[in-house]
Design a protein around this motif. Structure first.
Motif, PDB file in Angstrom:
ATOM      1  N   ALA A 165       0.819  -0.843  -0.046  1.00 20.98           N
ATOM      2  CA  ALA A 165       0.300  -0.266   0.001  1.00 20.98           C
ATOM      3  C   ALA A 165       0.525   1.251  -0.351  1.00 20.98           C
ATOM      4  O   ALA A 165       1.347   1.469   1.037  1.00 20.98           O
ATOM      5  N   LYS A 174       0.476   4.302  -0.152  1.00 18.70           N
ATOM      6  CA  LYS A 174       0.101   5.654   0.115  1.00 18.70           C
ATOM      7  C   LYS A 174       1.025   5.941   1.105  1.00 18.70           C
ATOM      8  O   LYS A 174       1.796   6.467   1.955  1.00 18.70           O
ATOM      9  N   ASP A 218      -1.045  -0.950  -3.815  1.00 22.31           N
ATOM     10  CA  ASP A 218      -2.276  -1.109  -3.726  1.00 22.31           C
ATOM     11  C   ASP A 218      -1.655   0.181  -4.012  1.00 22.31           C
ATOM     12  O   ASP A 218      -1.752   1.136  -3.226  1.00 22.31           O
ATOM     13  N   ARG A 258     -15.435  -3.632  -1.972  1.00 26.73           N
ATOM     14  CA  ARG A 258     -14.456  -4.231  -0.519  1.00 26.73           C
ATOM     15  C   ARG A 258     -15.579  -3.767   0.080  1.00 26.73           C
ATOM     16  O   ARG A 258     -16.769  -2.771   0.310  1.00 26.73           O
ATOM     17  N   HIS A 298     -10.221  -3.667   3.914  1.00 26.08           N
ATOM     18  CA  HIS A 298      -9.616  -2.853   4.937  1.00 26.08           C
ATOM     19  C   HIS A 298      -9.774  -2.532   6.965  1.00 26.08           C
ATOM     20  O   HIS A 298     -10.634  -1.532   5.985  1.00 26.08           O
ATOM     21  N   SER A 304      -5.982   1.077  10.469  1.00 24.89           N
ATOM     22  CA  SER A 304      -4.115   0.455  10.161  1.00 24.89           C
ATOM     23  C   SER A 304      -4.019   0.466  11.465  1.00 24.89           C
ATOM     24  O   SER A 304      -4.704   0.988  12.662  1.00 24.89           O
ATOM     25  N   GLY A 317      -3.361  -3.233   7.399  1.00 22.63           N
ATOM     26  CA  GLY A 317      -3.481  -2.679   8.547  1.00 22.63           C
ATOM     27  C   GLY A 317      -2.453  -3.270   9.837  1.00 22.63           C
ATOM     28  O   GLY A 317      -2.499  -2.718  11.094  1.00 22.63           O
ATOM     29  N   GLU A 377      -2.526  -6.120   1.824  1.00 21.81           N
ATOM     30  CA  GLU A 377      -2.631  -4.729   1.528  1.00 21.81           C
ATOM     31  C   GLU A 377      -1.641  -3.959   2.485  1.00 21.81           C
ATOM     32  O   GLU A 377      -2.394  -3.128   2.940  1.00 21.81           O
ATOM     33  N   GLY A 388       0.870  -1.261   4.354  1.00 21.86           N
ATOM     34  CA  GLY A 388       1.418  -0.649   4.106  1.00 21.86           C
ATOM     35  C   GLY A 388       2.870  -0.345   5.375  1.00 21.86           C
ATOM     36  O   GLY A 388       3.341  -0.453   5.109  1.00 21.86           O
ATOM     37  N   ARG A 389       2.048   0.291   6.563  1.00 21.51           N
ATOM     38  CA  ARG A 389       3.201   0.220   7.610  1.00 21.51           C
ATOM     39  C   ARG A 389       4.337  -0.570   7.975  1.00 21.51           C
ATOM     40  O   ARG A 389       5.331   0.111   8.105  1.00 21.51           O
ATOM     41  N   TYR A 445       4.383   7.491   6.278  1.00 22.61           N
ATOM     42  CA  TYR A 445       2.823   8.163   6.529  1.00 22.61           C
ATOM     43  C   TYR A 445       3.748   9.054   7.352  1.00 22.61           C
ATOM     44  O   TYR A 445       3.374   9.965   8.394  1.00 22.61           O
TER      45      TYR A 445
HETATM   46  C1  PLP Z   1      -4.020   2.886   3.698  1.00 22.97           C
HETATM   47  C2  PLP Z   1      -4.575   1.398   2.864  1.00 22.97           C
HETATM   48  C3  PLP Z   1      -3.470   0.176   3.953  1.00 22.97           C
HETATM   49  C4  PLP Z   1      -2.555   0.269   4.368  1.00 22.97           C
HETATM   50  O1  PLP Z   1      -2.480   0.120   5.553  1.00 22.97           O
HETATM   51  P1  PLP Z   1      -1.268  -0.249   6.181  1.00 22.97           P
HETATM   52  O2  PLP Z   1      -1.924   0.433   7.993  1.00 22.97           O
HETATM   53  O3  PLP Z   1      -0.372   1.486   6.437  1.00 22.97           O
HETATM   54  O4  PLP Z   1      -1.020  -1.177   6.416  1.00 22.97           O
HETATM   55  C5  PLP Z   1      -4.204  -1.013   2.562  1.00 22.97           C
HETATM   56  N1  PLP Z   1      -4.999  -1.295   1.840  1.00 22.97           N
HETATM   57  C6  PLP Z   1      -6.057   0.288   1.568  1.00 22.97           C
HETATM   58  C7  PLP Z   1      -7.560   0.259   0.993  1.00 22.97           C
HETATM   59  C8  PLP Z   1      -5.857   1.380   2.845  1.00 22.97           C
HETATM   60  O5  PLP Z   1      -6.536   2.701   2.446  1.00 22.97           O
END
Ligand code: PLP
Length: 422
Positions: free
Chosen positions: A63, A65, A84, A154, A204, A207, A244, A281, A283-284, A378
């Motif tokens: 992810a 972002k 993602d 979703r 999802h 986070s 998350g 997905e 991210g963090r 982030y």
């Molecule tokens: C932000 C987000 C993620 C990633 O979340 P993290 O907490 O950073 O792992 C995954 N999927 C979607 C749709 C998101 O908006």
């Protein structure tokens, strides 16, 4: 004090190093504020997910972002990772990093017609559709292009991830996803509409999640739906559990990716869905503990009620403390033999909310370099130019190598797109 987070960050004697590189040297060479990331910490975090999914049909979609620097994307793409995305800008970054669109899933509640066109032209793997009107527009746009959009709904599973309200996304009151009760009807529609083809299901739930239970609740809710949708004659190929998973900022003890996935996969097996392709997905948890923000102490300002340690990084560089009251560890890059005092670590921005840490016991002097830990997610990605402050530079450490992966913005960059009136 032990350092939360990454084994790639360690103190040798008085000096803090990221992999083989001393952080004070980085600050001297590239200036501050400076984001520094460990490439091997990112690789190791991804490898944890890959090990847990070995032998299963799966795709890990970072992810992006959380940290969208091209060199970060390149690192993950080279390790076999997908992405993602939540905008056409993120899609462009994936392509610029040399990755291919066929491992990209496209999330987000507000995809525009232009976003959809760009993603169809690039050939993304799947659209994670978040509402019925979005499905209708996607069907129109795809049909007009003579294309077929693979979609996943979703679903909002209505489970409580027990995290900060701003980063909880799977409850009924959130703007995200299609309500569980409506999902079957929307799937039926997706299967009939021209230009769309059902590929999967996704959720999802939030986070910085530190428990396994909410994920297991979400798996159950999703599999209930999969069974209902398939019973109506619409096959679901993949199950996307979103991201998350939390990281350690202070004393949190999130499960490892292996532990989390062990439990999720066991639940899928128990329910007879062991053969299903799984998408994730994260991210963090892939980048958070891999990064630090380096900042120099500009002034010490002891006061009657509070002592302020004024540093050259501010809320525009790292907004998590101001925005979520997030606690992030702040440590000196070089230890000093002197008594610690209690400080609020604040930036130069003209807002009282501009703080990085409060009531921290630190032995510091003017000119020292501090490291804000676990700043890889982030951090830079949410930075801004507020107060006309140029954004920080970013470097990637790989063993004893250092790569400048984003130049510091110049002051003329700040208004390069602006025009005086003739
Ligand atoms: C932000 C987000 C993620 C990633 O979340 P993290 O907490 O950073 O792992 C995954 N999927 C979607 C749709 C998101 O908006």
């Amino acid at each position: 004090m032990t350092l939360p987070g990454s084994p790639f960050l360690a103190r040798r004697g008085a000096s803090l190093s990221l992999e083989q590189v001393e952080l004070t040297d980085l600050a001297r060479r590239f200036g501050t504020p400076l984001y520094a990331y460990s490439r091997n910490a990112m690789r190791a975090a991804l490898a944890g997910y890959q090990r847990a999914l070995a032998g299963r049909k799966h795709l890990i979609c970072y992810a992006m972002k959380a940290n969208s620097n091209l060199a970060v994307l390149q690192t993950f793409a080279q390790a076999g990772c997908g992405f993602d995305i939540v905008s056409a800008g993120e899609l462009r970054r994936v392509l610029a990093a040399g990755a291919s669109a066929d491992k990209v899933v496209f999330s987000g509640v507000g995809k525009t017609r232009a976003d959809m066109q760009a993603a169809l032209e690039a050939g993304v793997l799947c659209f994670n559709v978040e509402s019925q009107p979005e499905l209708l527009l996607l069907s129109q746009v795809a049909s007009a292009h003579g294309a077929t959009a693979r979609i996943s709904l979703r679903v909002n599973p209505d489970v409580d991830a027990r995290t900060h309200p701003y980063i909880s996304t799977g409850l009924k009151g959130n703007k995200f996803g299609v309500a569980h009760e409506q999902a079957l009807a929307v799937y039926r529609q997706a299967a009939e509409l021209p230009g769309t083809e059902v590929a999967g299901i996704d959720c999802h739930i939030g986070s910085q999640i530190t428990d396994i239970d909410p994920y297991i609740d979400a798996v159950d809710r999703l599999l209930d739906l999969v069974e209902a949708v398939e019973a109506s004659g619409i096959p679901i190929h993949h199950v996307d559990m979103g991201g998350g998973l939390g990281i350690t900022y202070t004393d949190e003890t999130p499960p490892s990716a292996e532990a989390l996935l062990g439990a999720v996969l066991a639940r899928m097996d128990e329910r007879g869905h062991g053969q299903r392709e799984i998408l994730l997905e994260p991210g963090r948890s892939l980048v958070g503990n891999a990064g630090v923000l380096l900042t120099e102490v500009l002034y010490l300002k002891p006061g009657e009620q509070k002592n302020f340690c004024i540093v050259d990084a501010a809320m525009n560089d790292l907004v998590r403390p101001a925005m979520y009251e997030a606690w992030m560890a702040i440590v000196p890059c070089e230890l000093r033999e002197q008594a610690a005092q209690r400080w609020d670590i604040v930036g130069p921005v003209c807002e009282s909310g501009d703080w990085l840490g409060r009531d921290r016991d630190l032995a510091v002097r003017q000119g020292d370099v501090l490291a804000v830990l676990s700043a890889g997610a982030y951090g830079f990605a949410m930075s801004s130019n507020y107060n006309s402050r140029a954004r920080a530079a970013e470097v990637m450490v790989d063993g004893n190598q250092v790569h400048l992966i984003r130049e510091r913005e110049s002051l003329t960059d700040l208004y390069a797109l602006e025009r005086l009136i003739p």
